[in-house]
Design a protein around this motif. Structure first.
Motif, PDB file in Angstrom:
ATOM      1  N   VAL A  31      -9.998 -24.883  18.993  1.00  0.00           N
ATOM      2  CA  VAL A  31     -11.039 -25.397  19.896  1.00  0.00           C
ATOM      3  C   VAL A  31     -11.172 -24.535  21.141  1.00  0.00           C
ATOM      4  CG1 VAL A  31     -10.909 -27.771  19.061  1.00  0.00           C
ATOM      5  CG2 VAL A  31      -9.498 -27.089  21.004  1.00  0.00           C
ATOM      6  N   GLY A  32     -10.381 -23.457  21.209  1.00  0.00           N
ATOM      7  CA  GLY A  32     -10.520 -22.492  22.296  1.00  0.00           C
ATOM      8  C   GLY A  32      -9.901 -22.905  23.615  1.00  0.00           C
ATOM      9  N   LEU A  33      -8.841 -23.690  23.551  1.00  0.00           N
ATOM     10  CA  LEU A  33      -8.171 -24.116  24.785  1.00  0.00           C
ATOM     11  C   LEU A  33      -6.886 -23.341  25.008  1.00  0.00           C
ATOM     12  CD1 LEU A  33      -8.492 -28.007  24.625  1.00  0.00           C
ATOM     13  CD2 LEU A  33      -9.584 -26.489  26.281  1.00  0.00           C
ATOM     14  N   THR A  34      -6.622 -23.034  26.258  1.00  0.00           N
ATOM     15  CA  THR A  34      -5.329 -22.477  26.631  1.00  0.00           C
ATOM     16  C   THR A  34      -4.367 -23.639  26.835  1.00  0.00           C
ATOM     17  OG1 THR A  34      -5.834 -22.596  28.979  1.00  0.00           O
ATOM     18  CG2 THR A  34      -6.440 -20.544  27.831  1.00  0.00           C
ATOM     19  N   GLN A  35      -3.098 -23.329  26.982  1.00  0.00           N
ATOM     20  CA  GLN A  35      -2.137 -24.381  27.287  1.00  0.00           C
ATOM     21  C   GLN A  35      -2.498 -25.060  28.607  1.00  0.00           C
ATOM     22  OE1 GLN A  35       1.667 -22.309  27.082  1.00  0.00           O
ATOM     23  NE2 GLN A  35       2.076 -23.205  25.072  1.00  0.00           N
ATOM     24  N   VAL A  36      -2.915 -24.274  29.592  1.00  0.00           N
ATOM     25  CA  VAL A  36      -3.301 -24.826  30.898  1.00  0.00           C
ATOM     26  C   VAL A  36      -4.493 -25.761  30.737  1.00  0.00           C
ATOM     27  CG1 VAL A  36      -4.196 -24.239  33.187  1.00  0.00           C
ATOM     28  CG2 VAL A  36      -2.377 -22.854  32.180  1.00  0.00           C
ATOM     29  N   GLY A  37      -5.478 -25.349  29.943  1.00  0.00           N
ATOM     30  CA  GLY A  37      -6.666 -26.168  29.727  1.00  0.00           C
ATOM     31  C   GLY A  37      -6.353 -27.472  29.019  1.00  0.00           C
ATOM     32  N   LEU A  38      -5.536 -27.401  27.983  1.00  0.00           N
ATOM     33  CA  LEU A  38      -5.168 -28.618  27.251  1.00  0.00           C
ATOM     34  C   LEU A  38      -4.352 -29.550  28.133  1.00  0.00           C
ATOM     35  CD1 LEU A  38      -5.071 -30.420  24.784  1.00  0.00           C
ATOM     36  CD2 LEU A  38      -3.206 -28.993  23.894  1.00  0.00           C
ATOM     37  N   ALA A  40      -4.475 -29.849  31.358  1.00  0.00           N
ATOM     38  CA  ALA A  40      -5.374 -30.456  32.348  1.00  0.00           C
ATOM     39  C   ALA A  40      -6.241 -31.541  31.720  1.00  0.00           C
ATOM     40  CB  ALA A  40      -6.252 -29.382  32.978  1.00  0.00           C
ATOM     41  N   ARG A  41      -6.790 -31.284  30.543  1.00  0.00           N
ATOM     42  CA  ARG A  41      -7.680 -32.257  29.893  1.00  0.00           C
ATOM     43  C   ARG A  41      -6.949 -33.481  29.371  1.00  0.00           C
ATOM     44  NH1 ARG A  41     -12.697 -29.597  26.792  1.00  0.00           N
ATOM     45  NH2 ARG A  41     -13.130 -27.912  28.249  1.00  0.00           N
ATOM     46  N   SER A  42      -5.704 -33.302  28.957  1.00  0.00           N
ATOM     47  CA  SER A  42      -4.961 -34.411  28.349  1.00  0.00           C
ATOM     48  C   SER A  42      -4.159 -35.231  29.350  1.00  0.00           C
ATOM     49  CB  SER A  42      -4.009 -33.875  27.276  1.00  0.00           C
ATOM     50  OG  SER A  42      -3.009 -33.059  27.869  1.00  0.00           O
ATOM     51  N   GLY A  43      -3.900 -34.668  30.516  1.00  0.00           N
ATOM     52  CA  GLY A  43      -3.059 -35.369  31.481  1.00  0.00           C
ATOM     53  C   GLY A  43      -1.576 -35.187  31.223  1.00  0.00           C
ATOM     54  N   VAL A  44      -1.247 -34.246  30.356  1.00  0.00           N
ATOM     55  CA  VAL A  44       0.146 -33.931  30.040  1.00  0.00           C
ATOM     56  C   VAL A  44       0.519 -32.717  30.893  1.00  0.00           C
ATOM     57  CG1 VAL A  44       1.672 -33.055  28.220  1.00  0.00           C
ATOM     58  CG2 VAL A  44      -0.011 -34.828  27.703  1.00  0.00           C
ATOM     59  N   SER A  45       1.715 -32.733  31.457  1.00  0.00           N
ATOM     60  CA  SER A  45       2.112 -31.598  32.291  1.00  0.00           C
ATOM     61  C   SER A  45       2.215 -30.338  31.446  1.00  0.00           C
ATOM     62  CB  SER A  45       3.448 -31.873  32.984  1.00  0.00           C
ATOM     63  OG  SER A  45       4.522 -31.772  32.060  1.00  0.00           O
ATOM     64  N   LEU A  46       1.971 -29.207  32.078  1.00  0.00           N
ATOM     65  CA  LEU A  46       2.031 -27.928  31.391  1.00  0.00           C
ATOM     66  C   LEU A  46       3.431 -27.679  30.820  1.00  0.00           C
ATOM     67  CD1 LEU A  46       0.730 -25.278  30.536  1.00  0.00           C
ATOM     68  CD2 LEU A  46       1.233 -24.371  32.822  1.00  0.00           C
ATOM     69  N   ALA A  47       4.452 -28.039  31.570  1.00  0.00           N
ATOM     70  CA  ALA A  47       5.833 -27.843  31.100  1.00  0.00           C
ATOM     71  C   ALA A  47       6.105 -28.673  29.841  1.00  0.00           C
ATOM     72  CB  ALA A  47       6.816 -28.214  32.204  1.00  0.00           C
ATOM     73  N   THR A  48       5.594 -29.896  29.807  1.00  0.00           N
ATOM     74  CA  THR A  48       5.794 -30.760  28.644  1.00  0.00           C
ATOM     75  C   THR A  48       5.067 -30.196  27.431  1.00  0.00           C
ATOM     76  OG1 THR A  48       6.081 -32.715  30.027  1.00  0.00           O
ATOM     77  CG2 THR A  48       5.449 -33.100  27.745  1.00  0.00           C
ATOM     78  N   LEU A  66      -2.438 -35.517  23.498  1.00  0.00           N
ATOM     79  CA  LEU A  66      -2.831 -34.182  23.058  1.00  0.00           C
ATOM     80  C   LEU A  66      -3.805 -34.256  21.881  1.00  0.00           C
ATOM     81  CD1 LEU A  66       0.649 -32.426  23.325  1.00  0.00           C
ATOM     82  CD2 LEU A  66      -1.281 -32.210  24.916  1.00  0.00           C
ATOM     83  N   LEU A  67      -3.513 -35.131  20.930  1.00  0.00           N
ATOM     84  CA  LEU A  67      -4.396 -35.281  19.771  1.00  0.00           C
ATOM     85  C   LEU A  67      -5.767 -35.825  20.168  1.00  0.00           C
ATOM     86  CD1 LEU A  67      -1.895 -36.665  17.118  1.00  0.00           C
ATOM     87  CD2 LEU A  67      -3.013 -34.431  17.104  1.00  0.00           C
ATOM     88  N   ALA A  68      -5.813 -36.634  21.217  1.00  0.00           N
ATOM     89  CA  ALA A  68      -7.100 -37.162  21.685  1.00  0.00           C
ATOM     90  C   ALA A  68      -8.019 -36.038  22.139  1.00  0.00           C
ATOM     91  CB  ALA A  68      -6.874 -38.163  22.817  1.00  0.00           C
ATOM     92  N   VAL A  69      -7.443 -34.960  22.623  1.00  0.00           N
ATOM     93  CA  VAL A  69      -8.239 -33.831  23.112  1.00  0.00           C
ATOM     94  C   VAL A  69      -8.568 -32.845  21.990  1.00  0.00           C
ATOM     95  CG1 VAL A  69      -8.304 -31.861  24.700  1.00  0.00           C
ATOM     96  CG2 VAL A  69      -7.332 -34.042  25.445  1.00  0.00           C
ATOM     97  N   VAL A  70      -7.585 -32.482  21.180  1.00  0.00           N
ATOM     98  CA  VAL A  70      -7.809 -31.448  20.163  1.00  0.00           C
ATOM     99  C   VAL A  70      -8.275 -32.013  18.827  1.00  0.00           C
ATOM    100  CG1 VAL A  70      -6.176 -29.841  21.213  1.00  0.00           C
ATOM    101  CG2 VAL A  70      -5.393 -31.371  19.394  1.00  0.00           C
ATOM    102  N   GLY A  71      -8.254 -33.314  18.683  1.00  0.00           N
ATOM    103  CA  GLY A  71      -8.665 -33.948  17.433  1.00  0.00           C
ATOM    104  C   GLY A  71      -7.471 -34.300  16.578  1.00  0.00           C
ATOM    105  N   GLY A  72      -7.632 -35.352  15.791  1.00  0.00           N
ATOM    106  CA  GLY A  72      -6.563 -35.780  14.893  1.00  0.00           C
ATOM    107  C   GLY A  72      -6.002 -37.137  15.225  1.00  0.00           C
ATOM    108  N   LEU A  73      -6.414 -37.708  16.344  1.00  0.00           N
ATOM    109  CA  LEU A  73      -5.872 -39.013  16.743  1.00  0.00           C
ATOM    110  C   LEU A  73      -6.224 -40.094  15.722  1.00  0.00           C
ATOM    111  CD1 LEU A  73      -4.352 -40.750  18.764  1.00  0.00           C
ATOM    112  CD2 LEU A  73      -6.471 -40.960  20.079  1.00  0.00           C
ATOM    113  N   ASP A  74      -7.477 -40.115  15.282  1.00  0.00           N
ATOM    114  CA  ASP A  74      -7.890 -41.130  14.302  1.00  0.00           C
ATOM    115  C   ASP A  74      -7.112 -41.003  12.999  1.00  0.00           C
ATOM    116  OD1 ASP A  74      -9.755 -42.198  16.071  1.00  0.00           O
ATOM    117  OD2 ASP A  74     -11.378 -40.929  15.324  1.00  0.00           O
ATOM    118  N   GLU A  75      -6.851 -39.771  12.571  1.00  0.00           N
ATOM    119  CA  GLU A  75      -6.107 -39.558  11.333  1.00  0.00           C
ATOM    120  C   GLU A  75      -4.665 -40.051  11.450  1.00  0.00           C
ATOM    121  OE1 GLU A  75      -8.049 -37.326  12.807  1.00  0.00           O
ATOM    122  OE2 GLU A  75      -9.238 -36.233  11.342  1.00  0.00           O
TER     123      GLU A  75
END
Length: 108
Positions: A31-38, A40-48, A66-75
């Motif tokens: 989906v073209g996200l960096t670790q920093v981007g993911l 920030a979007r997910s609310g998970v710390s970068l270190a985590t 994380l799955l809510a942002v990148v997809g796969g949560l429903d699955e």
């Protein structure tokens, strides 16, 4: 005669963690996200996030965020749904008297 179905997985929990981390990283990159981007979007710390992608270790809450942002949560939610059973109690099994289907074949 009643049959009991037992689900057995040939994958260890440690291997499952590693595979989940690899799959999530692949989804992030797809989906073209960096670790920093993911992070920030997910609310998970970068270190985590970094620790999870490296080791596969994270809480269920982190994984779901994380799955809510990148997809796969429903699955994941669907995969956890209990399998439908033919019987709801042992009494129904006893009363039901389901017999295995007879095999038919050639007689010699």
């Amino acid at each position: 005669m009643a049959y009991i179905v037992i689900m057995i997985s040939l994958i260890t929990p440690a291997k499952a963690q590693t595979q989940l981390a690899e799959h999530l990283r692949s989804r992030r990159l797809a989906v073209g996200l960096t670790q920093v981007g993911l992070a920030a979007r997910s609310g998970v710390s970068l270190a985590t996030l970094r620790k999870f992608e490296r080791t596969g270790i994270a809480s269920i809450e982190v994984l779901l965020k994380l799955l809510a942002v990148v997809g796969g949560l429903d699955e994941v939610i669907e995969a956890a749904r209990p399998a439908e059973t033919e019987f709801s109690s042992i009494d129904e099994v006893i009363k039901g008297g389901i017999r295995p289907k007879r095999k038919t074949g050639w007689r010699s």
